[in-house]
Design a protein around this motif. Sequence first.
Motif, PDB file in Angstrom:
ATOM      1  N   GLU A  20       0.821  -1.208   0.000  1.00 20.24           N
ATOM      2  CA  GLU A  20       0.000   0.000   0.000  1.00 20.24           C
ATOM      3  C   GLU A  20       0.859   1.265   0.000  1.00 20.24           C
ATOM      4  OE1 GLU A  20      -2.511  -0.483   3.372  1.00 20.24           O
ATOM      5  OE2 GLU A  20      -3.892  -1.873   2.358  1.00 20.24           O
ATOM      6  N   ARG A  21       1.959   1.242   0.742  1.00 16.14           N
ATOM      7  CA  ARG A  21       2.830   2.421   0.782  1.00 16.14           C
ATOM      8  C   ARG A  21       3.476   2.699  -0.570  1.00 16.14           C
ATOM      9  NH1 ARG A  21       4.488   0.157   5.791  1.00 16.14           N
ATOM     10  NH2 ARG A  21       6.327  -0.743   4.778  1.00 16.14           N
ATOM     11  N   SER A  22       3.837   1.621  -1.284  1.00 13.55           N
ATOM     12  CA  SER A  22       4.554   1.785  -2.547  1.00 13.55           C
ATOM     13  C   SER A  22       3.623   1.851  -3.749  1.00 13.55           C
ATOM     14  CB  SER A  22       5.543   0.630  -2.737  1.00 13.55           C
ATOM     15  OG  SER A  22       4.847  -0.605  -2.843  1.00 13.55           O
ATOM     16  N   ASP A  45      12.868  -0.037   4.499  1.00 11.56           N
ATOM     17  CA  ASP A  45      11.776   0.191   3.545  1.00 11.56           C
ATOM     18  C   ASP A  45      12.281   0.921   2.284  1.00 11.56           C
ATOM     19  OD1 ASP A  45       9.223  -0.126   2.669  1.00 11.56           O
ATOM     20  OD2 ASP A  45       8.343   1.454   3.899  1.00 11.56           O
TER      21      ASP A  45
END
Length: 410
Positions: free
Chosen positions: A257-259, A313
């Motif tokens: 979701e972050r990427s 990350d």
Amino acid sequence: MTSTSPGPTTPIEAAPPVVVGWPSVLRLPHCTRLLGGTLLGRIPLGMAPVVLLLAVREQGGSYTLGAALAGAFGLAVAAGQPLLGRLADRIGQTIPLVAGALLSAIAFTVIAVTGTGNLPAVLTAAVVAGVSAPPLEASLRALWTHVVPSPSYLRAAYSLDSGSQELVYVAGPLLATAVTAVAGSTAALLATGLLGLMGAAAVATSVPSRTWRPTARSGSGVLGALGSAGLRLLLLALIAVGASLGALNVAALAAAERSGATWLSGALPAALSIGALIGSALYASRPWQASPGTQLVTTGAGFTASWLPLCLDMGPYTSLALAVIPGMFFGPLLTSAYQCLDLLARPGMVTESFGWLVSAFGIGTALGTAAAGPGNGSWAVPALAAAVALPLLQVVRRQLDQSRPSRTTS
């Protein structure tokens, strides 16, 4: 190491430590059948959670219900494996394997026929299917000492076992999805029960399983195999290791979701599984002079450290590559745990002991998944869980060194 008669014709103590590859293990009599049957019979453990969720959704149910059924099945498996292992240690493997697989297949059939609308019925059937799942994993590890001629072969067999089991959790969900897409969830539920029955039959009808007999038990009581303090410590450590794997699934989803790379949620766990297969093969490719306890701590330390780069990350493709590294340590860590458990198991309780190992990972995975939620899918959660295991593994090594077992597995 504990053993049951009949044992191998060549004394395991007398064999020198040499390199034995996986092909050499598979060429031994019975080994291919035992491993293949075990993998086939365990595919339902990878299929069932996905099949139950898909069946609920196909019939208009909620994700909450599907997840509850999958969770109930997983907890039932964790409860049933040591119980069926204890039964095998008392009466032999045939009845626990065949009767368990048959009962589990009937339970999946009940869900397929009645549907998921009747909550009490489907929940009961899911629990029955899980608690009666045949103890194939524990039974296979109780048999390895009877089909290999030396400690080097035994270490290679454990390595092959730990590496190949990753296929169960890759092939199981894929097969569940494919069968459901082609023939519907009813067919997938029936196939789940049938595969378990076929795998259990292949193992239970083999000569090593049919002729395996329990030895005299060391003591009795409610605790059974858990009467071994060393085993209890090892299981606590493996719960923490399992928690890191459970947290991975949530961390992978959060990273995706972050990427903005949705494919990452499935690719990261798959990368770890590939790493475990590679690591297990590399581990088996050289002789280890260190004791099993030392190997356990060394691989545990590597497993803990390998999570730290993921905490940075650094983007989807870098994270994907880095996820392979914990897997490369996880495979050897699991193999070392098998060897140590074999040394720590009380006489006559080896199958139950390996059943508790299965439960430890199941419990740990569930706890890790639950803990990763409040942590917002941070990579720190699996790293912390792995770190918790390390001091426990060190205590296990000290206990093994103090016990000075008469039989080695180098």
